[in-house]
Design a protein around this motif. Structure first.
Motif, PDB file in Angstrom:
ATOM      1  N   CYS A  67       0.853  -1.148   0.077  1.00 21.65           N
ATOM      2  CA  CYS A  67      -0.010  -0.062  -0.110  1.00 21.65           C
ATOM      3  C   CYS A  67       0.749   1.253   0.078  1.00 21.65           C
ATOM      4  O   CYS A  67       0.673   2.221  -0.575  1.00 21.65           O
ATOM      5  N   MET A  68       1.965   1.233   0.626  1.00 19.81           N
ATOM      6  CA  MET A  68       2.743   2.579   0.710  1.00 19.81           C
ATOM      7  C   MET A  68       3.268   2.823  -0.467  1.00 19.81           C
ATOM      8  O   MET A  68       3.192   3.898  -0.923  1.00 19.81           O
ATOM      9  N   THR A  69       3.707   1.918  -1.124  1.00 20.53           N
ATOM     10  CA  THR A  69       4.489   2.371  -2.449  1.00 20.53           C
ATOM     11  C   THR A  69       3.532   2.527  -3.586  1.00 20.53           C
ATOM     12  O   THR A  69       3.829   2.742  -4.596  1.00 20.53           O
ATOM     13  N   GLN A  70       2.102   2.139  -3.452  1.00 22.80           N
ATOM     14  CA  GLN A  70       1.003   2.447  -4.324  1.00 22.80           C
ATOM     15  C   GLN A  70       0.888   3.856  -4.416  1.00 22.80           C
ATOM     16  O   GLN A  70       0.496   4.506  -5.436  1.00 22.80           O
ATOM     17  N   ARG A  71       1.455   4.587  -3.267  1.00 26.55           N
ATOM     18  CA  ARG A  71       1.167   5.960  -3.307  1.00 26.55           C
ATOM     19  C   ARG A  71       2.506   6.609  -4.136  1.00 26.55           C
ATOM     20  O   ARG A  71       3.569   6.366  -3.745  1.00 26.55           O
ATOM     21  N   ARG A  72       2.175   7.148  -5.252  1.00 28.25           N
ATOM     22  CA  ARG A  72       3.331   7.595  -6.180  1.00 28.25           C
ATOM     23  C   ARG A  72       4.258   8.472  -5.698  1.00 28.25           C
ATOM     24  O   ARG A  72       5.505   8.268  -5.837  1.00 28.25           O
ATOM     25  N   ASP A  73       3.843   9.357  -4.887  1.00 33.58           N
ATOM     26  CA  ASP A  73       5.115  10.118  -4.232  1.00 33.58           C
ATOM     27  C   ASP A  73       5.869   9.458  -3.354  1.00 33.58           C
ATOM     28  O   ASP A  73       7.023   9.704  -3.135  1.00 33.58           O
ATOM     29  N   ALA A  74       5.185   8.649  -2.327  1.00 33.76           N
ATOM     30  CA  ALA A  74       5.957   7.704  -1.582  1.00 33.76           C
ATOM     31  C   ALA A  74       6.894   6.755  -2.180  1.00 33.76           C
ATOM     32  O   ALA A  74       8.277   6.767  -1.617  1.00 33.76           O
ATOM     33  N   ALA A  75       6.546   6.237  -3.458  1.00 32.63           N
ATOM     34  CA  ALA A  75       7.373   5.270  -4.131  1.00 32.63           C
ATOM     35  C   ALA A  75       8.588   6.169  -4.584  1.00 32.63           C
ATOM     36  O   ALA A  75       9.580   5.736  -4.454  1.00 32.63           O
ATOM     37  N   ARG A  76       8.166   7.175  -5.171  1.00 31.24           N
ATOM     38  CA  ARG A  76       9.205   8.120  -6.006  1.00 31.24           C
ATOM     39  C   ARG A  76      10.282   8.519  -4.750  1.00 31.24           C
ATOM     40  O   ARG A  76      11.494   8.465  -5.063  1.00 31.24           O
ATOM     41  N   GLU A  77      10.005   8.879  -3.799  1.00 32.34           N
ATOM     42  CA  GLU A  77      10.715   9.214  -2.620  1.00 32.34           C
ATOM     43  C   GLU A  77      11.745   8.266  -2.304  1.00 32.34           C
ATOM     44  O   GLU A  77      12.880   8.274  -1.940  1.00 32.34           O
ATOM     45  N   MET A  78      11.209   7.326  -2.213  1.00 32.00           N
ATOM     46  CA  MET A  78      11.896   5.789  -1.611  1.00 32.00           C
ATOM     47  C   MET A  78      12.805   5.639  -2.735  1.00 32.00           C
ATOM     48  O   MET A  78      14.154   5.221  -2.570  1.00 32.00           O
ATOM     49  N   TYR A  79      12.530   5.632  -4.208  1.00 30.47           N
ATOM     50  CA  TYR A  79      13.247   5.312  -5.257  1.00 30.47           C
ATOM     51  C   TYR A  79      14.468   6.291  -5.346  1.00 30.47           C
ATOM     52  O   TYR A  79      15.642   5.839  -5.441  1.00 30.47           O
ATOM     53  N   ASP A  80      14.149   7.545  -4.988  1.00 30.91           N
ATOM     54  CA  ASP A  80      15.313   8.485  -4.965  1.00 30.91           C
ATOM     55  C   ASP A  80      16.377   8.434  -3.663  1.00 30.91           C
ATOM     56  O   ASP A  80      17.274   8.475  -3.628  1.00 30.91           O
ATOM     57  N   ARG A  81      15.452   8.243  -2.376  1.00 28.43           N
ATOM     58  CA  ARG A  81      16.393   8.197  -1.415  1.00 28.43           C
ATOM     59  C   ARG A  81      16.976   6.912  -1.257  1.00 28.43           C
ATOM     60  O   ARG A  81      18.092   6.836  -0.424  1.00 28.43           O
ATOM     61  N   CYS A  82      16.722   5.620  -1.523  1.00 24.12           N
ATOM     62  CA  CYS A  82      17.210   4.412  -1.318  1.00 24.12           C
ATOM     63  C   CYS A  82      17.559   3.819  -2.597  1.00 24.12           C
ATOM     64  O   CYS A  82      16.906   2.871  -3.011  1.00 24.12           O
ATOM     65  N   LYS A  83      18.711   4.139  -2.869  1.00 24.94           N
ATOM     66  CA  LYS A  83      19.227   3.481  -4.189  1.00 24.94           C
ATOM     67  C   LYS A  83      19.493   2.163  -4.064  1.00 24.94           C
ATOM     68  O   LYS A  83      19.801   1.517  -5.180  1.00 24.94           O
ATOM     69  N   PHE A  84      19.653   1.671  -3.139  1.00 26.64           N
ATOM     70  CA  PHE A  84      19.786   0.079  -2.747  1.00 26.64           C
ATOM     71  C   PHE A  84      18.597  -0.675  -2.946  1.00 26.64           C
ATOM     72  O   PHE A  84      18.594  -1.925  -2.797  1.00 26.64           O
ATOM     73  N   VAL A  85      17.648  -0.012  -2.984  1.00 28.63           N
ATOM     74  CA  VAL A  85      16.262  -0.621  -3.329  1.00 28.63           C
ATOM     75  C   VAL A  85      16.031  -1.102  -4.770  1.00 28.63           C
ATOM     76  O   VAL A  85      16.197   0.057  -5.590  1.00 28.63           O
ATOM     77  N   ASP A  86      15.989  -2.224  -5.171  1.00 28.04           N
ATOM     78  CA  ASP A  86      16.014  -2.500  -6.842  1.00 28.04           C
ATOM     79  C   ASP A  86      14.796  -2.586  -7.378  1.00 28.04           C
ATOM     80  O   ASP A  86      14.752  -2.121  -8.579  1.00 28.04           O
ATOM     81  N   ILE A  87      13.772  -2.959  -6.737  1.00 27.90           N
ATOM     82  CA  ILE A  87      12.540  -2.992  -7.528  1.00 27.90           C
ATOM     83  C   ILE A  87      11.260  -2.275  -6.581  1.00 27.90           C
ATOM     84  O   ILE A  87      11.252  -2.839  -5.379  1.00 27.90           O
ATOM     85  N   ILE A  88      10.601  -1.327  -7.009  1.00 28.74           N
ATOM     86  CA  ILE A  88       9.477  -0.702  -6.157  1.00 28.74           C
ATOM     87  C   ILE A  88       8.223  -1.001  -7.129  1.00 28.74           C
ATOM     88  O   ILE A  88       7.974  -0.428  -8.214  1.00 28.74           O
ATOM     89  N   VAL A  89       7.050  -1.399  -6.479  1.00 25.47           N
ATOM     90  CA  VAL A  89       5.965  -1.766  -7.202  1.00 25.47           C
ATOM     91  C   VAL A  89       4.944  -1.393  -6.355  1.00 25.47           C
ATOM     92  O   VAL A  89       4.905  -1.284  -4.940  1.00 25.47           O
ATOM     93  N   GLY A  90       3.633  -1.141  -6.828  1.00 23.07           N
ATOM     94  CA  GLY A  90       2.366  -0.824  -6.178  1.00 23.07           C
ATOM     95  C   GLY A  90       1.562  -2.262  -5.718  1.00 23.07           C
ATOM     96  O   GLY A  90       2.128  -3.221  -5.938  1.00 23.07           O
ATOM     97  N   THR A  91       0.227  -1.551  -5.648  1.00 22.92           N
ATOM     98  CA  THR A  91      -0.676  -3.008  -5.225  1.00 22.92           C
ATOM     99  C   THR A  91      -1.168  -3.434  -6.367  1.00 22.92           C
ATOM    100  O   THR A  91      -1.312  -4.915  -6.261  1.00 22.92           O
TER     101      THR A  91
END
Ligand code: SAH
Ligand code: SF4
Length: 417
Positions: A67-91
């Motif tokens: 649910c958290m990464t379904q929120r586009r802005d939260a997902a984008r922030e995580m993508y930019d902040r955490c370069k060590f996260v490889d895959i981010i998808v929503g629900t």
């Protein structure tokens, strides 16, 4: 619901030949399944990610979904902040995780993909269940209610019901595999409708001539019908248990929450269920500190809880979720909210204790879910947990247990022979 979604994610990975490990250090793939119903769940995610970053082995694939990464802005922030996260998808595209892993392994390119709505694809087949006694079965996804405090409709989309035949097949398959309890899942199961078949129709179709316990969650009070109460009363398989979230006991607050029922209507529904199923166990979700809630309005919630006397209560401090209407209302301070929940918890503690004491001396059918150090644990039909010396009892057995004592709300019993 999220526990079951994690079972589905594990199923997708198992189908690709991965096995599970208890130690994140050993994992080739780590998936974090997030929730955003309350802020505390979200804030924990970054802490967990930081820890995973330092312990994950070289080359391990780190995925965040839910649910958290379904929120586009939260997902984008995580993508930019955490370069060590490889895959981010929503629900909505979570069921495609296997394909995303293949692509990432082939290209090494990070993936951030969020869909705006469901495309009809859901994984209901590749499921690696954690529990051998209870099996979860989705009957629907999403929610149309838009309670003003709640983010679920925004991250889970509009209501979609599964075909009744597929649900019946899933339940039969679980029972064939030895499961003893099935819990039907949906945000608002009472509004289930598939080609004119309603929720009571679905429950009727699940009156299979087999020994098992059937539960469902969650019911919305506005859609809870007498027909459903009658179904519980007549059923051979439905547990005598109902989780009916009230949220608040004051009409102005209920209206501001967009719940579509009044305190009196809610109490009426509870009274009619109790008259049809006298031994029904009741539980509820209650929220304190909704924006603008006054002291007097909060005391209406307390008095409702005292009047209904739930077996069990899930109590929450209102948490502001951006994008919801309640986030725009005047907020209460944290101290006020904390003081209110403390009072509510204290009130419910006494009620649960009294209900447990009333069960002493009575017999209940218990479904055994765990055996540890010579003690068996399970739940009675009214959802109260009871423990007793295990003797020859096995996990998955239905046993008659006499409650011999209660310590606060902990019930202790012995097998009736
Ligand atoms: N569909 C279900 C439950 C959804 S979320 C229902 O309507 O009952 C589970 C519970 O979380 C809700 O019942 C509510 O009590 C709580 N909840 C939802 N949004 C919340 C918020 N913003 N702050 C605090 N609790 C919340
Ligand atoms: Fe949220 Fe209300 Fe839907 Fe439950 S019914 S998921 S509380 S919007």
């Amino acid at each position: 619901m999220n526990v079951h979604e994690s079972e589905k994610i594990a199923g997708l990975l198992s189908a690709r030949g991965f096995s599970s490990t208890d130690n994140a250090k050993d994992a080739d793939i780590i998936v974090m399944n997030t929730c955003c119903v309350r802020e505390t769940a979200e804030t924990k995610v970054y802490g967990h990610l930081g820890r995973l970053k330092s312990i994950k082995k070289r080359g391990a694939v780190l995925i965040v979904c839910g649910c958290m990464t379904q929120r586009r802005d939260a997902a984008r922030e995580m993508y930019d902040r955490c370069k060590f996260v490889d895959i981010i998808v929503g629900t909505f595209n979570q069921y495609m995780l296997g394909e995303y892993i293949d692509t990432f392994l082939a290209t090494g390119k990070r993936i951030l993909e969020i869909w705006d709505k469901a495309d009809g694809g859901e994984n209901n087949k590749a499921i690696r269940r954690d529990d051998g006694v209870n099996g979860w079965v989705n009957i629907m996804y999403g929610c149309n209610n838009f309670c003003t405090y709640c983010i679920v409709p925004y991250v889970r989309g509009r209501e979609r019901c599964r075909a009744i035949g597929d649900i019946i097949d899933d339940v039969n398959a679980l029972l064939d595999a030895g499961y003893k309890q099935v819990t039907l899942l949906g945000q608002n199961v009472n509004s289930y409708n598939f080609e004119g078949k309603t929720f009571p129709d679905l429950l009727k179709s699940l009156e299979l001539n087999r020994k098992f316990r059937l539960k469902f969650t969650t019911s919305h009070p506005k859609d809870f019908s007498i027909e459903l109460a009658e179904r519980i009363a007549d059923s051979k398989v439905l547990a005598h248990y109902l989780h009916l979230p009230v949220q608040a006991g004051n009409d102005r607050v209920l209206n501001a929450m967009n719940r579509h029922y009044t305190r009196a209507q809610y109490i009426d529904k509870i009274n009619s269920v109790r008259s049809l199923v006298p031994d029904i166990g009741l539980s509820s979700d209650v929220m304190v500190g909704f924006p603008t809630e006054t002291e007097e309005e909060f005391s209406d919630t307390l008095s409702l809880v005292e009047e209904i006397r739930y077996n069990n209560l899930f109590m929450f401090i209102y948490s502001k979720r951006s994008g919801t209407p309640a986030a725009e209302m005047e907020q209460l301070d944290y101290k006020t909210k904390q003081a209110r929940i403390d009072r509510l918890i204290k009130t419910q503690f006494e009620i649960s204790k009294e209900i447990a004491a009333e069960m002493v001396g009575k017999n209940y059918e218990v479904l055994v879910s765990e055996i540890k150090n010579g003690r068996a644990f399970g739940k009675a039909e009214n959802d109260m947990a009871i423990s007793f010396p295990s003797g020859t009892v096995q996990v998955g057995d239905f046993v008659q247990v006499k409650v011999t004592s209660a310590r606060n709300s902990n019930l202790i019993g012995e097998v009736e022979v």
